[in-house]
Design an enzyme around this catalytic site. Structure first.
Site, PDB file in Angstrom:
ATOM      1  N   GLU A 131       0.849  -1.185   0.000  1.00  0.00           N
ATOM      2  CA  GLU A 131       0.000   0.000   0.000  1.00  0.00           C
ATOM      3  C   GLU A 131       0.888   1.241   0.000  1.00  0.00           C
ATOM      4  O   GLU A 131       2.093   1.143   0.264  1.00  0.00           O
ATOM      5  CB  GLU A 131      -0.921  -0.007   1.231  1.00  0.00           C
ATOM      6  CG  GLU A 131      -1.875  -1.182   1.264  1.00  0.00           C
ATOM      7  CD  GLU A 131      -2.834  -1.144   2.447  1.00  0.00           C
ATOM      8  OE1 GLU A 131      -2.782  -0.155   3.220  1.00  0.00           O
ATOM      9  OE2 GLU A 131      -3.624  -2.091   2.599  1.00  0.00           O
ATOM     10  N   ALA A 134       2.375   1.227   3.304  1.00  0.00           N
ATOM     11  CA  ALA A 134       2.690  -0.091   3.873  1.00  0.00           C
ATOM     12  C   ALA A 134       3.329  -0.958   2.803  1.00  0.00           C
ATOM     13  O   ALA A 134       2.641  -1.660   2.067  1.00  0.00           O
ATOM     14  CB  ALA A 134       1.425  -0.756   4.420  1.00  0.00           C
ATOM     15  N   ARG A 268      10.309 -16.281  -2.406  1.00  0.00           N
ATOM     16  CA  ARG A 268      11.612 -15.617  -2.402  1.00  0.00           C
ATOM     17  C   ARG A 268      12.687 -16.365  -3.184  1.00  0.00           C
ATOM     18  O   ARG A 268      13.435 -15.743  -3.952  1.00  0.00           O
ATOM     19  CB  ARG A 268      12.060 -15.346  -0.964  1.00  0.00           C
ATOM     20  CG  ARG A 268      11.451 -14.074  -0.415  1.00  0.00           C
ATOM     21  CD  ARG A 268      11.704 -13.841   1.046  1.00  0.00           C
ATOM     22  NE  ARG A 268      11.051 -12.592   1.460  1.00  0.00           N
ATOM     23  CZ  ARG A 268      10.718 -12.312   2.701  1.00  0.00           C
ATOM     24  NH1 ARG A 268      10.957 -13.177   3.672  1.00  0.00           N
ATOM     25  NH2 ARG A 268      10.133 -11.166   2.991  1.00  0.00           N
ATOM     26  N   ARG A 293      35.633  -8.161 -29.172  1.00  0.00           N
ATOM     27  CA  ARG A 293      35.990  -6.756 -29.261  1.00  0.00           C
ATOM     28  C   ARG A 293      37.505  -6.591 -29.117  1.00  0.00           C
ATOM     29  O   ARG A 293      38.098  -7.069 -28.140  1.00  0.00           O
ATOM     30  CB  ARG A 293      35.282  -5.973 -28.153  1.00  0.00           C
ATOM     31  CG  ARG A 293      35.722  -4.526 -27.978  1.00  0.00           C
ATOM     32  CD  ARG A 293      35.239  -3.647 -29.096  1.00  0.00           C
ATOM     33  NE  ARG A 293      35.389  -2.227 -28.736  1.00  0.00           N
ATOM     34  CZ  ARG A 293      35.188  -1.235 -29.573  1.00  0.00           C
ATOM     35  NH1 ARG A 293      34.815  -1.483 -30.833  1.00  0.00           N
ATOM     36  NH2 ARG A 293      35.330   0.017 -29.174  1.00  0.00           N
ATOM     37  N   ILE A 363      32.179  -3.305 -19.079  1.00  0.00           N
ATOM     38  CA  ILE A 363      32.975  -4.058 -20.045  1.00  0.00           C
ATOM     39  C   ILE A 363      32.671  -3.614 -21.467  1.00  0.00           C
ATOM     40  O   ILE A 363      33.561  -3.517 -22.317  1.00  0.00           O
ATOM     41  CB  ILE A 363      32.736  -5.576 -19.864  1.00  0.00           C
ATOM     42  CG1 ILE A 363      33.377  -6.053 -18.546  1.00  0.00           C
ATOM     43  CG2 ILE A 363      33.289  -6.373 -21.044  1.00  0.00           C
ATOM     44  CD1 ILE A 363      33.020  -7.468 -18.158  1.00  0.00           C
ATOM     45  N   GLY A 366      31.208   2.519 -23.733  1.00  0.00           N
ATOM     46  CA  GLY A 366      30.159   3.401 -24.232  1.00  0.00           C
ATOM     47  C   GLY A 366      29.017   2.646 -24.863  1.00  0.00           C
ATOM     48  O   GLY A 366      27.844   3.045 -24.756  1.00  0.00           O
ATOM     49  N   GLU A 389       9.058  -7.833  -3.217  1.00  0.00           N
ATOM     50  CA  GLU A 389       8.934  -9.022  -2.359  1.00  0.00           C
ATOM     51  C   GLU A 389       9.957  -9.035  -1.236  1.00  0.00           C
ATOM     52  O   GLU A 389      10.534 -10.055  -0.886  1.00  0.00           O
ATOM     53  CB  GLU A 389       9.016 -10.293  -3.202  1.00  0.00           C
ATOM     54  CG  GLU A 389       7.842 -10.416  -4.149  1.00  0.00           C
ATOM     55  CD  GLU A 389       7.707 -11.796  -4.735  1.00  0.00           C
ATOM     56  OE1 GLU A 389       7.726 -12.770  -3.954  1.00  0.00           O
ATOM     57  OE2 GLU A 389       7.576 -11.904  -5.959  1.00  0.00           O
ATOM     58  N   GLY A 390      10.178  -7.858  -0.672  1.00  0.00           N
ATOM     59  CA  GLY A 390      11.107  -7.718   0.440  1.00  0.00           C
ATOM     60  C   GLY A 390      12.417  -7.115  -0.012  1.00  0.00           C
ATOM     61  O   GLY A 390      13.165  -7.744  -0.756  1.00  0.00           O
TER      62      GLY A 390
END
Length: 409
Positions: A131, A134, A268, A293, A363, A366, A389-390
């Site tokens: 809420e 809450a 969880r 790369r 890594i 840009g 969820e916490g």
């Protein structure tokens, strides 16, 4: 030697490959589009339903996997595909878990199928607990449920927030206060059937990440529901409240099971698996990038500064997965979380996802900071795991209280 193993069996491997194929071929190509649109990806959910991936039967099979690994394996592969789309696919599961954790067999059989609909008419469901005032503090909940003796109905009033699928769901599971004097022990869960007058969608949130998942307020105004929509039934609720009142009078501090907490405790490790999937996706992309790369005439992975980051990323991901698997196995085996193993798995995996996705951006340099590459989206998505969820802070509090037995504040 014993039979201890960390290998998935043939059936589990087959299911994992099947889900991975859907994630790679259907979810990933659509991920950037639905992230930009910030809308529920109904066509993707429909495709998942067509192959049986979005269905009560599939999740029931995974939920009852005797090893406990069916759900975390599923979550990891889907969230490897894309976190926003995956949450749209699995968000219904939190409401289903709410019914499974607190409902009667009749309620489970009646309402859970309606949460998913069918291949030709796909539906979603919402679990409504938080809420505006809450969130982590569930004892501060204000949404009220009052029993009308004359009609045998419950009347719900209040506002829920941060509800996945809130307002667009076919079935809403709402946690409400039935006895304010008992704090969080005076809560109960209710089914709000489809089309119930008095339920409406409030604000839809524009989010930092998981943008393909619908998140909104749910407003309840004199929302009347049948008496049998109280999960677990009124007799069970009355007995539980009576025990809580007796303990309160006696000054006892024994913990009474809370409807919302029962749902979160069960979910969880699954959230931890979601975080593992996102972290793994970012790591794999960064690894491939680092090997292809070139700078100064050689792949950037030849530099220890990059190679050591990748080594740490993979180590943390594997450690997170093992914590998730342990908690999932313990839950299935009926082993109590004597050291808050469920919270441990969620805490470590969610923090790992934030760290690994940030390292992936670094890594890529840009390129990683642009929306042309997926690690930027993965990093935005990862932030939610330490919140919903916490929060990570709440997980640490749960762990510390469990280990010490003291009411740490």
């Amino acid at each position: 030697m014993g039979d201890f193993t960390l290998e998935l069996n043939d059936d589990q491997q087959s299911v994992r490959e099947w889900i991975h194929g859907f994630a790679a071929d259907v979810m990933r190509p659509a991920a950037a589009e639905w992230d930009e649109r910030e809308e529920t990806p109904w066509p993707i959910i429909q495709e998942a339903a067509k192959i049986g991936l979005y269905s009560l039967d599939f999740y029931a099979q995974q939920f009852f996997d005797p090893t406990g690994l069916g759900i975390p394996m599923t979550m990891e592969e889907l969230f490897w595909g894309d976190a926003g789309i995956a949450l749209s696919i699995v968000g219904t599961g939190l409401a289903a878990v709410g019914v499974l954790a607190n409902g009667t067999e009749e309620q489970i059989g009646t309402w859970v199928p309606q949460m998913y609909g069918d291949v030709n008419d796909v539906k979603v469901a919402a679990f409504c607990s938080s809420e505006p005032d809450a969130g982590s503090d569930v004892a501060a909940m204000r949404t009220r449920a009052v029993y009308d003796e004359a009609t045998g109905e419950w009347v719900l009033n209040g506002t829920k927030t941060w509800a996945t699928n809130g307002g667009i769901a076919n079935v809403h599971v709402v946690v409400a206060v039935v006895d304010p004097e008992l704090g969080s022990k005076g809560h109960a869960s209710f089914i709000v059937p489809p089309g119930t007058p008095g339920l409406s969608q409030g604000q839809k949130f524009k989010k930092h990440g998981i943008r393909a998942s619908h998140t909104a307020e749910v407003v309840l105004e004199d929302c009347r529901i049948p008496g049998d929509c109280l999960l677990g039934g009124k007799d069970k609720l009355d007995e539980r409240l009576a025990r809580a009142r007796e303990r309160a009078k006696a000054g006892e501090g024994e913990r009474v099971k809370n409807a919302a907490m029962a749902t979160f405790e069960a979910s969880r490790p699954a959230v931890g698996a979601m975080a593992v999937g996102t972290a793994r996706a970012a790591y794999e992309y960064a690894l491939e990038y680092a090997t292809s790369r070139e700078q100064f005439g050689r792949p950037i992975i030849d530099n220890q500064g990059v190679a050591f980051q990748l080594a740490d990323m993979r180590t943390q991901i594997d450690a997170a997965r093992l914590l998730v698997w342990r908690a999932s196995w313990m839950a299935t085996a009926g082993r109590p979380f004597t050291s808050a193993e469920g919270s441990m798995s969620k805490l470590f995996a969610s923090e790992t996802a934030k760290k690994v996705t940030a390292q992936a951006i670094q890594i890529l340099g840009g390129n990683g900071y642009t929306r042309e590459y997926p690690v930027e989206r993965m990093h935005r998505d990862s932030a939610i795991y330490t919140i919903f969820e916490g929060t990570s802070e709440i997980q640490r509090l749960v762990i510390a209280r469990t280990l010490s037995g003291l009411p740490i504040r």
